[in-house]
Write a protein that holds these residues in place. Structure first.
Motif, PDB file in Angstrom:
ATOM      1  N   GLY A  88       0.809  -1.170  -0.132  1.00  0.00           N
ATOM      2  CA  GLY A  88       0.118  -0.043   0.003  1.00  0.00           C
ATOM      3  C   GLY A  88       0.871   1.127  -0.035  1.00  0.00           C
ATOM      4  O   GLY A  88       2.023   1.197   0.336  1.00  0.00           O
ATOM      5  N   GLY A  89       0.270   2.321  -0.049  1.00  0.00           N
ATOM      6  CA  GLY A  89       1.015   3.578  -0.179  1.00  0.00           C
ATOM      7  C   GLY A  89       0.431   4.506  -1.188  1.00  0.00           C
ATOM      8  O   GLY A  89      -0.960   4.511  -1.295  1.00  0.00           O
ATOM      9  N   HIS A  90       0.840   5.406  -1.567  1.00  0.00           N
ATOM     10  CA  HIS A  90       0.423   6.822  -2.278  1.00  0.00           C
ATOM     11  C   HIS A  90       1.495   7.147  -3.326  1.00  0.00           C
ATOM     12  O   HIS A  90       2.634   7.115  -3.109  1.00  0.00           O
ATOM     13  CB  HIS A  90       0.029   7.830  -1.263  1.00  0.00           C
ATOM     14  CG  HIS A  90      -0.831   8.932  -1.901  1.00  0.00           C
ATOM     15  ND1 HIS A  90      -2.123   8.786  -2.298  1.00  0.00           N
ATOM     16  CD2 HIS A  90      -0.445  10.242  -2.291  1.00  0.00           C
ATOM     17  CE1 HIS A  90      -2.607  10.024  -2.915  1.00  0.00           C
ATOM     18  NE2 HIS A  90      -1.444  10.791  -2.754  1.00  0.00           N
ATOM     19  N   LEU A  91       0.856   7.844  -4.104  1.00  0.00           N
ATOM     20  CA  LEU A  91       1.593   8.573  -5.330  1.00  0.00           C
ATOM     21  C   LEU A  91       1.078   9.934  -5.553  1.00  0.00           C
ATOM     22  O   LEU A  91      -0.064  10.125  -5.680  1.00  0.00           O
ATOM     23  CB  LEU A  91       1.529   7.879  -6.756  1.00  0.00           C
ATOM     24  CG  LEU A  91       2.051   8.634  -8.044  1.00  0.00           C
ATOM     25  CD1 LEU A  91       3.340   8.702  -7.959  1.00  0.00           C
ATOM     26  CD2 LEU A  91       1.514   7.912  -9.458  1.00  0.00           C
ATOM     27  N   PHE A  92       1.908  11.019  -5.152  1.00  0.00           N
ATOM     28  CA  PHE A  92       1.535  12.445  -5.329  1.00  0.00           C
ATOM     29  C   PHE A  92       1.499  12.749  -6.768  1.00  0.00           C
ATOM     30  O   PHE A  92       2.305  12.691  -7.752  1.00  0.00           O
ATOM     31  CB  PHE A  92       2.936  13.335  -4.694  1.00  0.00           C
ATOM     32  CG  PHE A  92       2.847  13.173  -3.323  1.00  0.00           C
ATOM     33  CD1 PHE A  92       1.892  13.391  -2.498  1.00  0.00           C
ATOM     34  CD2 PHE A  92       4.210  13.144  -2.846  1.00  0.00           C
ATOM     35  CE1 PHE A  92       2.101  13.255  -1.225  1.00  0.00           C
ATOM     36  CE2 PHE A  92       4.338  12.899  -1.276  1.00  0.00           C
ATOM     37  CZ  PHE A  92       3.295  13.135  -0.547  1.00  0.00           C
ATOM     38  N   ARG A  93      -0.050  12.943  -7.099  1.00  0.00           N
ATOM     39  CA  ARG A  93      -0.242  13.102  -8.657  1.00  0.00           C
ATOM     40  C   ARG A  93      -0.709  14.631  -8.801  1.00  0.00           C
ATOM     41  O   ARG A  93      -0.771  15.106  -9.972  1.00  0.00           O
ATOM     42  CB  ARG A  93      -1.414  12.344  -8.973  1.00  0.00           C
ATOM     43  CG  ARG A  93      -1.150  10.853  -8.919  1.00  0.00           C
ATOM     44  CD  ARG A  93      -2.326  10.082  -9.565  1.00  0.00           C
ATOM     45  NE  ARG A  93      -2.088   8.570  -9.653  1.00  0.00           N
ATOM     46  CZ  ARG A  93      -2.379   7.652  -9.047  1.00  0.00           C
ATOM     47  NH1 ARG A  93      -2.894   8.242  -7.918  1.00  0.00           N
ATOM     48  NH2 ARG A  93      -2.046   6.531  -9.220  1.00  0.00           N
ATOM     49  N   GLU A  94      -1.251  15.379  -7.839  1.00  0.00           N
ATOM     50  CA  GLU A  94      -1.685  16.641  -7.805  1.00  0.00           C
ATOM     51  C   GLU A  94      -0.947  17.581  -7.017  1.00  0.00           C
ATOM     52  O   GLU A  94      -0.652  17.167  -5.874  1.00  0.00           O
ATOM     53  CB  GLU A  94      -3.414  16.554  -7.420  1.00  0.00           C
ATOM     54  CG  GLU A  94      -3.862  15.486  -8.312  1.00  0.00           C
ATOM     55  CD  GLU A  94      -4.064  15.988  -9.878  1.00  0.00           C
ATOM     56  OE1 GLU A  94      -3.994  17.087 -10.013  1.00  0.00           O
ATOM     57  OE2 GLU A  94      -4.445  15.022 -10.542  1.00  0.00           O
TER      58      GLU A  94
END
Length: 161
Positions: A122-128
């Motif tokens: 799991g995690g996150h990608l900074f897109r915005e």
């Protein structure tokens, strides 16, 4: 044995059973590649989908940065080779483009169970741009009975070169 001793032994025994259930071990964490690795490399293991770039809990606030973790979960009881866990993510308050504020999400996620073992990534990608707010990102994974993974990352201003 006295009645008190028997009751105490039963309580201790039942407390031991209450602790049974999934257990998690973090396999890796940090900053991962944005692009998936080739399919043949991804088959090599649970961390194969994205390559680990740097093991860290400090995450630079830059678009395109993917951070997160993978964990091995054992003691999983799956149905038809699947199990559902809940992922709870809390992050600094973000102001969305429509003006509303968000501080996280809760979502059920299904994993493949092999025997009594599953792998969670799991995690996150900074897109915005609105996501680039400093502060703590906390990922909690659990089932209906308890949380068995808690991972935290600190989103910080990028280092100046």
């Amino acid at each position: 044995m006295t009645r008190h001793a028997i009751l105490t032994a039963l309580l201790m025994l039942s407390a031991g059973f209450a602790q049974a259930g999934p257990k998690a071990k973090i396999l890796d964490y940090g900053i991962f590649s944005t692009e998936p690795v080739p399919a043949e490399q991804a088959k090599a293991g649970p961390l194969g989908r994205y390559a680990l770039i740097k093991r860290t809990r400090k995450v630079p606030l830059q678009l395109g940065v993917r951070f997160g973790f993978c964990a091995e979960i054992t003691g999983v009881e799956g149905f038809d080779g699947k199990a559902t866990f809940t992922e709870i993510v809390r992050h600094p308050v973000l102001t969305l483009p429509n003006g509303t504020e968000a501080a996280g999400w809760n979502v059920p996620r299904m994993v493949t169970v092999d025997g009594d073992r599953a792998v969670w990534c799991g995690g996150h990608l900074f897109r915005e741009p609105h996501e680039l707010v400093p502060g703590k990102w906390r990922f909690t994974v659990g089932d209906a009975d308890r949380d068995f993974i808690v991972e935290e990352f600190e989103a910080v201003a990028p280092a100046v070169r």
